[in-house]
Enzyme design. Sequence first.
Site, PDB file in Angstrom:
ATOM      1  N   THR A  61       0.612  -1.249   0.006  1.00  0.00           N
ATOM      2  CA  THR A  61      -0.029   0.356   0.036  1.00  0.00           C
ATOM      3  C   THR A  61       0.919   1.225  -0.031  1.00  0.00           C
ATOM      4  O   THR A  61       0.276   2.238   0.021  1.00  0.00           O
ATOM      5  CB  THR A  61      -0.620   0.344   1.406  1.00  0.00           C
ATOM      6  OG1 THR A  61       0.084  -0.442   2.599  1.00  0.00           O
ATOM      7  CG2 THR A  61      -2.359  -1.216   1.203  1.00  0.00           C
ATOM      8  N   ILE A 108       3.307   4.083   1.158  1.00  0.00           N
ATOM      9  CA  ILE A 108       2.930   5.014   2.873  1.00  0.00           C
ATOM     10  C   ILE A 108       2.102   5.935   2.389  1.00  0.00           C
ATOM     11  O   ILE A 108       1.616   6.527   1.990  1.00  0.00           O
ATOM     12  CB  ILE A 108       4.631   5.726   2.142  1.00  0.00           C
ATOM     13  CG1 ILE A 108       5.481   5.372   2.106  1.00  0.00           C
ATOM     14  CG2 ILE A 108       4.179   6.626   4.023  1.00  0.00           C
ATOM     15  CD1 ILE A 108       6.836   6.394   2.318  1.00  0.00           C
ATOM     16  N   HIS A 109       1.068   4.864   3.367  1.00  0.00           N
ATOM     17  CA  HIS A 109      -0.490   5.594   3.438  1.00  0.00           C
ATOM     18  C   HIS A 109       0.244   6.195   4.686  1.00  0.00           C
ATOM     19  O   HIS A 109       0.931   6.305   5.833  1.00  0.00           O
ATOM     20  CB  HIS A 109      -1.246   4.515   3.107  1.00  0.00           C
ATOM     21  CG  HIS A 109      -1.205   3.545   3.939  1.00  0.00           C
ATOM     22  ND1 HIS A 109      -2.420   3.172   5.520  1.00  0.00           N
ATOM     23  CD2 HIS A 109      -0.500   2.416   3.904  1.00  0.00           C
ATOM     24  CE1 HIS A 109      -1.787   1.927   5.854  1.00  0.00           C
ATOM     25  NE2 HIS A 109      -1.063   1.025   4.641  1.00  0.00           N
ATOM     26  N   ALA A 110      -2.240   6.335   5.224  1.00  0.00           N
ATOM     27  CA  ALA A 110      -1.655   6.882   6.625  1.00  0.00           C
ATOM     28  C   ALA A 110      -1.293   6.125   7.908  1.00  0.00           C
ATOM     29  O   ALA A 110      -0.437   7.472   8.935  1.00  0.00           O
ATOM     30  CB  ALA A 110      -3.736   7.194   6.821  1.00  0.00           C
ATOM     31  N   ALA A 125       2.921   6.353   7.429  1.00  0.00           N
ATOM     32  CA  ALA A 125       3.401   7.770   7.040  1.00  0.00           C
ATOM     33  C   ALA A 125       2.835   8.483   9.121  1.00  0.00           C
ATOM     34  O   ALA A 125       4.318   8.951   9.449  1.00  0.00           O
ATOM     35  CB  ALA A 125       2.272   8.942   6.550  1.00  0.00           C
TER      36      ALA A 125
END
Length: 88
Positions: free
Chosen positions: A12, A14-16, A19
Site C-alpha cells: 500500500t 506510505i499511506h496514513a 506515514a
Amino acid sequence: MEKREFNIIAETGIHARPATLLVQAASKFNSDINLEYKGKSVNLKSIMGVMSLGVGQGADVTISAEGADEADAIAAITDTMKKEGLAE
C-alpha cells in the site's frame, strides 16, 4: 548531512498508518529531516507533507537529515522502515 535511499516494498506504499509512524520517529530528533520523492522534498515531521507525496509500492525515496543528531535520526527512521515492512 546524512542521506539514505529506500525502495518502498509495502503493497500500500506510505499511506496514513506508516506515514504516522515515520513522522513520530522523525519528531524525536532536532535535525531537519526530509523525505524526497520524484523531485519533491517535504519535511518528514509533517504528516500532511508526507501524505501529499502519494508514495506507492516500488517507489524510490530518499531520507535526508541535517543537524547534531542526524546519524541517529537516519538510523531510527531506517529501523522504522524495516520493522514496519515498508522498505528495503
